[in-house]
Design an enzyme around this catalytic site. Structure first.
Site, PDB file in Angstrom:
ATOM      1  N   ASP A 192       0.837  -1.197   0.000  1.00  0.00           N
ATOM      2  CA  ASP A 192       0.000   0.000   0.000  1.00  0.00           C
ATOM      3  C   ASP A 192       0.877   1.253   0.000  1.00  0.00           C
ATOM      4  O   ASP A 192       0.643   2.189   0.760  1.00  0.00           O
ATOM      5  CB  ASP A 192      -0.953  -0.023   1.202  1.00  0.00           C
ATOM      6  CG  ASP A 192      -2.139   0.930   1.032  1.00  0.00           C
ATOM      7  OD1 ASP A 192      -2.368   1.421  -0.094  1.00  0.00           O
ATOM      8  OD2 ASP A 192      -2.826   1.198   2.037  1.00  0.00           O
TER       9      ASP A 192
ATOM     10  N   LYS B 237       1.986   4.712  -0.963  1.00  0.00           N
ATOM     11  CA  LYS B 237       1.310   5.910  -1.475  1.00  0.00           C
ATOM     12  C   LYS B 237       1.791   7.092  -0.633  1.00  0.00           C
ATOM     13  O   LYS B 237       2.295   6.890   0.473  1.00  0.00           O
ATOM     14  CB  LYS B 237      -0.209   5.755  -1.378  1.00  0.00           C
ATOM     15  CG  LYS B 237      -0.695   5.408   0.011  1.00  0.00           C
ATOM     16  CD  LYS B 237      -2.201   5.259   0.072  1.00  0.00           C
ATOM     17  CE  LYS B 237      -2.641   4.735   1.423  1.00  0.00           C
ATOM     18  NZ  LYS B 237      -4.078   4.574   1.550  1.00  0.00           N
TER      19      LYS B 237
ATOM     20  N   ASN C 115       1.407   7.343   3.111  1.00  0.00           N
ATOM     21  CA  ASN C 115       2.185   6.488   4.005  1.00  0.00           C
ATOM     22  C   ASN C 115       3.663   6.845   4.045  1.00  0.00           C
ATOM     23  O   ASN C 115       4.440   6.203   4.738  1.00  0.00           O
ATOM     24  CB  ASN C 115       2.008   5.015   3.620  1.00  0.00           C
ATOM     25  CG  ASN C 115       0.603   4.539   3.907  1.00  0.00           C
ATOM     26  OD1 ASN C 115      -0.052   5.057   4.809  1.00  0.00           O
ATOM     27  ND2 ASN C 115       0.125   3.572   3.139  1.00  0.00           N
TER      28      ASN C 115
ATOM     29  N   ASP D 195       2.648   2.533   8.088  1.00  0.00           N
ATOM     30  CA  ASP D 195       1.424   1.816   7.762  1.00  0.00           C
ATOM     31  C   ASP D 195       1.692   0.449   7.130  1.00  0.00           C
ATOM     32  O   ASP D 195       1.455   0.227   5.947  1.00  0.00           O
ATOM     33  CB  ASP D 195       0.511   2.655   6.847  1.00  0.00           C
ATOM     34  CG  ASP D 195      -0.946   2.187   6.953  1.00  0.00           C
ATOM     35  OD1 ASP D 195      -1.173   1.152   7.616  1.00  0.00           O
ATOM     36  OD2 ASP D 195      -1.828   2.840   6.401  1.00  0.00           O
TER      37      ASP D 195
ATOM     38  N   THR E 140      -5.254   1.068  -2.250  1.00  0.00           N
ATOM     39  CA  THR E 140      -5.850   2.355  -2.562  1.00  0.00           C
ATOM     40  C   THR E 140      -5.966   2.491  -4.081  1.00  0.00           C
ATOM     41  O   THR E 140      -4.996   2.269  -4.790  1.00  0.00           O
ATOM     42  CB  THR E 140      -4.959   3.465  -1.977  1.00  0.00           C
ATOM     43  OG1 THR E 140      -4.765   3.171  -0.595  1.00  0.00           O
ATOM     44  CG2 THR E 140      -5.591   4.828  -2.133  1.00  0.00           C
TER      45      THR E 140
HETATM   46  P1  ATP Z   1      -5.444   3.653   8.151  1.00  0.00           P
HETATM   47  O1  ATP Z   1      -5.756   2.248   8.461  1.00  0.00           O
HETATM   48  O2  ATP Z   1      -6.626   4.526   7.858  1.00  0.00           O
HETATM   49  O3  ATP Z   1      -4.314   3.855   7.177  1.00  0.00           O
HETATM   50  P2  ATP Z   1      -4.275   3.658  10.719  1.00  0.00           P
HETATM   51  O4  ATP Z   1      -5.314   3.416  11.738  1.00  0.00           O
HETATM   52  O5  ATP Z   1      -3.368   2.557  10.329  1.00  0.00           O
HETATM   53  O6  ATP Z   1      -4.918   4.316   9.459  1.00  0.00           O
HETATM   54  P3  ATP Z   1      -2.169   5.513  10.561  1.00  0.00           P
HETATM   55  O7  ATP Z   1      -2.489   5.850   9.149  1.00  0.00           O
HETATM   56  O8  ATP Z   1      -0.973   4.685  10.823  1.00  0.00           O
HETATM   57  O9  ATP Z   1      -3.420   4.862  11.236  1.00  0.00           O
HETATM   58  O10 ATP Z   1      -2.041   6.820  11.428  1.00  0.00           O
HETATM   59  C1  ATP Z   1      -3.038   7.800  11.477  1.00  0.00           C
HETATM   60  C2  ATP Z   1      -2.428   9.173  11.239  1.00  0.00           C
HETATM   61  O11 ATP Z   1      -1.502   9.509  12.276  1.00  0.00           O
HETATM   62  C3  ATP Z   1      -1.652   9.232   9.958  1.00  0.00           C
HETATM   63  O12 ATP Z   1      -2.453   9.759   8.967  1.00  0.00           O
HETATM   64  C4  ATP Z   1      -0.459  10.140  10.253  1.00  0.00           C
HETATM   65  O13 ATP Z   1      -0.735  11.456   9.843  1.00  0.00           O
HETATM   66  C5  ATP Z   1      -0.342  10.124  11.763  1.00  0.00           C
HETATM   67  N1  ATP Z   1       0.851   9.330  12.125  1.00  0.00           N
HETATM   68  C6  ATP Z   1       0.945   7.990  12.086  1.00  0.00           C
HETATM   69  N2  ATP Z   1       2.157   7.564  12.464  1.00  0.00           N
HETATM   70  C7  ATP Z   1       2.871   8.680  12.768  1.00  0.00           C
HETATM   71  C8  ATP Z   1       4.232   8.911  13.216  1.00  0.00           C
HETATM   72  N3  ATP Z   1       5.076   7.898  13.448  1.00  0.00           N
HETATM   73  N4  ATP Z   1       4.622  10.178  13.401  1.00  0.00           N
HETATM   74  C9  ATP Z   1       3.767  11.207  13.158  1.00  0.00           C
HETATM   75  N5  ATP Z   1       2.500  11.058  12.732  1.00  0.00           N
HETATM   76  C10 ATP Z   1       2.037   9.816  12.543  1.00  0.00           C
END
Ligand code: ATP
Length: 314
Positions: A159, A161, A164, A177, A197
């Site tokens: 994934d 993109k 991520n 991600d 996506t």
């Molecule tokens: P999805 O399944 O919708 O992709 P998720 O629940 O796996 O989302 P993430 O996409 O990993 O969650 O994280 C949510 C948001 O938090 C991200 O869009 C990113 O902006 C922020 N984020 C995630 N990890 C970090 C990090 N290590 N440092 C800073 N911001 C982060």
């Protein structure tokens, strides 16, 4: 008393102290060890928060996953995959978000991650439209280097993109991600039901649901195209129409798209996965040299990719 001599008593005391120190050094990290700050982002099954480790004053991003939510949304597999893959990748590459600790309490799972201070590449692209050739080259090279490492550990991301690709304090990439990440036991993963996506999905996923390392190469092509042109390589009015374009390899380069990245993108956006630059027939090792020696990367000093100053953003 208990001990024959004072010396023995002192020895025992020293040993006991050492034992208790080593216990506290190895003691499990818990939610009590952090002070939580603002919310950095909200995902489909988690909230990511800024957090300071109290003892060291180090700042992290902590992914907080509500257990009830996880079960209700049937995302247990995603969370497990993310944890397994991040553990497997360890601290092995500066361009991949490292998972430092995991712990849980009654309600939540917590993943303690490297903080990527400058957020998502997607937001940068939205703000800037497109990136300069110099920046596009730099970020493409970082992505190639990350994929090389990931694939050497037999992990495919599936994934890739701009959402991520997070950016750290120095504006270098930190890939995140891994919820759709996969440790390959075999060359090709056939039994997967996952779809990524729309704009970045490789044609083999649409036709046969098969993914392999080559799937990440397709997304790489889409991302390079997007950074330079400021638009998606494949975009229809609906998801269905986007898929139709991908299947037919229906895309074109805007006027002025530089020749050398154009050649690279054309060698990556190839329908047959084994015909993508560097991939080769099933069972063969990926030839990353074919990628890194492409003329588009001629000015990249690969050994300095993670230590040299990133180009100014423009
Ligand atoms: P999805 O399944 O919708 O992709 P998720 O629940 O796996 O989302 P993430 O996409 O990993 O969650 O994280 C949510 C948001 O938090 C991200 O869009 C990113 O902006 C922020 N984020 C995630 N990890 C970090 C990090 N290590 N440092 C800073 N911001 C982060």
């Amino acid at each position: 008393g208990y001990f024959e001599t004072e010396d023995q008593a002192r020895d025992a005391e020293v040993r006991a102290k050492a034992r208790s120190q080593s216990r506290s050094r190895n003691a499990a990290v818990t939610v009590e060890d952090f002070r939580f700050g603002k919310t950095l982002g909200v995902g489909s099954y988690s909230t990511v928060k800024l957090a300071t480790h109290l003892a060291s004053a180090r700042v992290f991003a902590i992914k907080v996953i509500d257990k009830g939510h996880l079960i209700a949304k049937k995302k247990q597999q995603t969370a497990l995959a993310e944890k397994d893959v991040l553990k497997r990748l360890g601290a092995g590459h500066p361009g991949i978000v490292r998972m430092w600790y995991t712990f849980q309490d009654q309600w939540c799972l917590y993943f303690v991650l490297d903080l990527a201070k400058n957020g998502e590449m997607k937001i940068l692209l939205n703000r800037m439209g497109s990136l300069s050739l110099e920046c596009s080259r730099y970020y493409s090279a970082q992505l190639v280097d990350i994929i090389r490492y990931m694939h050497s550990k037999n992990v495919i991301h599936r994934d890739l993109k701009p959402e991520n690709l997070l950016l750290d304090a120095d504006f270098r990439i930190k890939l995140t991600d891994f919820g759709t990440g996969k440790v390959l036991d075999d060359d090709v993963d056939k039994a997967n039901t996952w779809v990524g996506t729309a704009q970045y999905i490789a044609p083999e996923l649409l036709s046969s649901k098969e993914t392999s390392k080559a799937t990440d190469f397709w997304a790489l092509g889409c991302i390079i195209y997007q950074m330079i042109s400021g638009r998606f390589a494949f975009q229809g009015l609906s998801e269905f129409l986007t898929f139709e374009k991908i299947k037919k390899l229906e895309y074109s380069f805007p006027d002025g798209f530089d020749e050398s990245p154009k050649d690279l993108v054309q060698r990556l956006l190839v329908r047959d996965p084994s015909a993508r630059l560097g991939v080769g027939p099933p069972g063969s090792e990926i030839d990353f040299d074919a990628l890194t020696s492409h003329p588009f990367f001629a000015s990249i000093v690969w050994e300095m990719l993670w230590t040299s100053q990133p180009p100014a953003l423009e």
